[in-house]
Design a protein around this motif. Structure first.
Motif, PDB file in Angstrom:
ATOM      1  N   ARG A 101       0.316   8.565  -3.121  1.00 16.15           N
ATOM      2  CA  ARG A 101      -0.567   9.281  -4.050  1.00 16.15           C
ATOM      3  C   ARG A 101      -1.775   9.868  -3.323  1.00 16.15           C
ATOM      4  O   ARG A 101      -2.163  11.013  -3.575  1.00 16.15           O
ATOM      5  CB  ARG A 101      -1.011   8.336  -5.166  1.00 16.15           C
ATOM      6  CG  ARG A 101       0.129   7.905  -6.095  1.00 16.15           C
ATOM      7  CD  ARG A 101      -0.398   7.190  -7.327  1.00 16.15           C
ATOM      8  NE  ARG A 101      -1.045   5.926  -7.003  1.00 16.15           N
ATOM      9  CZ  ARG A 101      -0.412   4.769  -6.928  1.00 16.15           C
ATOM     10  NH1 ARG A 101       0.901   4.692  -7.147  1.00 16.15           N
ATOM     11  NH2 ARG A 101      -1.067   3.646  -6.641  1.00 16.15           N
ATOM     12  N   LYS A 102      -2.368   9.078  -2.443  1.00 16.96           N
ATOM     13  CA  LYS A 102      -3.553   9.540  -1.718  1.00 16.96           C
ATOM     14  C   LYS A 102      -3.246  10.779  -0.892  1.00 16.96           C
ATOM     15  O   LYS A 102      -4.002  11.767  -0.921  1.00 16.96           O
ATOM     16  CB  LYS A 102      -4.075   8.426  -0.815  1.00 16.96           C
ATOM     17  CG  LYS A 102      -5.287   8.825   0.026  1.00 16.96           C
ATOM     18  CD  LYS A 102      -5.699   7.707   0.962  1.00 16.96           C
ATOM     19  CE  LYS A 102      -4.775   7.601   2.157  1.00 16.96           C
ATOM     20  NZ  LYS A 102      -5.262   6.633   3.167  1.00 16.96           N
ATOM     21  N   ASN A 115       0.787  -1.237   0.000  1.00 16.59           N
ATOM     22  CA  ASN A 115       0.000   0.000   0.000  1.00 16.59           C
ATOM     23  C   ASN A 115       0.814   1.280   0.000  1.00 16.59           C
ATOM     24  O   ASN A 115       0.237   2.367  -0.079  1.00 16.59           O
ATOM     25  CB  ASN A 115      -0.939   0.009   1.225  1.00 16.59           C
ATOM     26  CG  ASN A 115      -1.963  -1.096   1.177  1.00 16.59           C
ATOM     27  OD1 ASN A 115      -2.526  -1.377   0.125  1.00 16.59           O
ATOM     28  ND2 ASN A 115      -2.203  -1.739   2.317  1.00 16.59           N
ATOM     29  N   ALA A 140       0.424   3.683  -3.110  1.00 15.58           N
ATOM     30  CA  ALA A 140      -0.943   4.207  -3.143  1.00 15.58           C
ATOM     31  C   ALA A 140      -1.150   5.233  -2.036  1.00 15.58           C
ATOM     32  O   ALA A 140      -1.830   6.255  -2.246  1.00 15.58           O
ATOM     33  CB  ALA A 140      -1.950   3.069  -3.010  1.00 15.58           C
TER      34      ALA A 140
END
Length: 263
Positions: A100-101, A94, A97
Motif C-alpha cells: 500500500r505504501k 509488513n 502495508a
C-alpha cells in the motif's frame, strides 16, 4: 534491461527502476533466480527474460524482504522460494502495508502503472528458510546461501557461487554514486554489524560481487565501504555534533545524516 554474463552461466540484469540488479545462475538441471523485482508485472518481465536464456526449472531466492527484491514472485510459481529465516516474519508482518505504501508513492510520483501492478500483486513468503547457511544443488553446480549477520536488514542473505567466485550481495552492497544512499539506513541499522557482514562477504573470496543496486563491483569497493561504515560508527558512537560529522564522514550530507540518525 539486458543480461550481463559475469561468469560462465552466471548473469546479472540491471534495471532503470530503482537501479535494481537481479541475478540468474544456471546449473545442468535447475536454475536459480536471485530476487524477483517489485510487482507482478515486473516479475513477469523478469520471468520472460529468464526464459530467453533457459528452459530449466527454477528456484527463487530473496536477498531480503524489501518490496523491490521480493514482491515479483507470482509469475514464477510454483517454485521453491529461499530466504533467511527472518524474511518470513518480516513479509507476513509488513508485506501488505509495504504494498500500500509503495502504491501510494508511485501514484504520487506519476507512475500509476506501477501503482496498479502493486495493487494486483500477491505476495509469496519464502518456504525454504536458512538460518546461517544452506546449499542448493543445481546439477553440476552448488550454490551456497550465507547469512552474514545484520547489515541492511536483520535477514540479509548472500548468494555465493563458489565455482565462479561470484557473490550476489543484495543490499549488503549497493553501487550508487556514493556507495550508499540515504534509504540504505534506518534507525535500527547497526553500522558496526554491517561492516562485519561485509567482512563475512569478503571471507568468501569473491572475484565479482553483484550488488542489489548498480553494476558489479570488486573486493576493493567492498573494503572501501566497509571502512566507511566503521568511520560512521565511530562518529555515531562518539555522539559527534552534526556539523563536525558532516566534515569528518566519507559520504555526502544526506547519506551521513541518515546513517547517524539525524533527521
Amino acid at each position: 534491461m539486458r543480461w550481463t554474463e559475469v561468469a560462465d552461466g552466471v548473469f546479472a540484469r540491471r534495471y532503470e527502476e530503482l537501479d535494481l540488479t537481479t541475478g540468474l545462475v544456471l546449473g545442468q538441471e535447475r536454475c536459480l533466480v536471485i530476487d524477483t523485482r517489485g510487482d507482478v508485472d515486473q516479475g513477469a518481465e523478469l520471468a520472460g527474460a529468464v526464459r530467453e536464456l533457459t528452459g530449466l526449472p527454477w528456484s527463487v531466492v530473496y536477498t531480503h524482504a524489501h518490496f523491490d527484491h521480493a514482491f515479483g514472485t507470482m509469475p514464477f510459481l510454483p517454485c521453491d522460494v529461499w530466504a533467511q529465516a527472518g524474511c518470513l516474519p518480516e513479509m507476513l508482518r509488513n508485506g501488505e502495508a509495504d504494498k500500500r505504501k509503495w502504491a501510494v508513492h508511485y501514484r504520487n510520483a506519476g507512475k500509476p502503472e506501477i501503482a496498479d501492478a502493486l495493487e494486483r500483486t500477491g505476495l509469496m513468503p519464502p518456504d525454504r528458510l536458512v538460518t546461517d547457511r544452506a546449499e542448493l544443488d543445481l546439477g553440476g553446480r552448488t550454490v551456497a546461501f550465507v547469512h552474514p549477520g545484520p547489515a541492511h536488514t536483520d535477514h540479509d542473505l548472500l548468494v555465493h557461487v563458489p565455482d565462479a567466485a561470484v557473490v550476489f550481495a543484495g543490499d549488503v552492497v549497493e553501487h550508487g554514486p556514493d556507495g550508499f544512499t540515504a534509504y540504505s539506513f534506518t534507525a535500527e541499522t547497526a553500522l558496526d554489524a554491517w561492516a562485519l557482514a561485509m567482512d563475512a562477504l569478503l571471507a568468501l573470496e569473491p572475484r565479482i560481487i553483484v550488488p542489489g543496486h548498480g553494476d558489479p563491483v570488486d573486493q576493493a569497493f567492498v573494503r572501501k565501504h566497509r571502512d566507511g561504515l566503521l568511520r560512521l560508527h565511530q562518529l555515531k558512537t562518539a555522539k559527534t555534533a552534526l556539523a563536525e560529522a558532516l566534515d569528518a564522514a566519507p559520504y555526502p550530507a544526506e547519506v551521513t545524516k541518515a546513517a547517524l540518525g539525524f533527521s
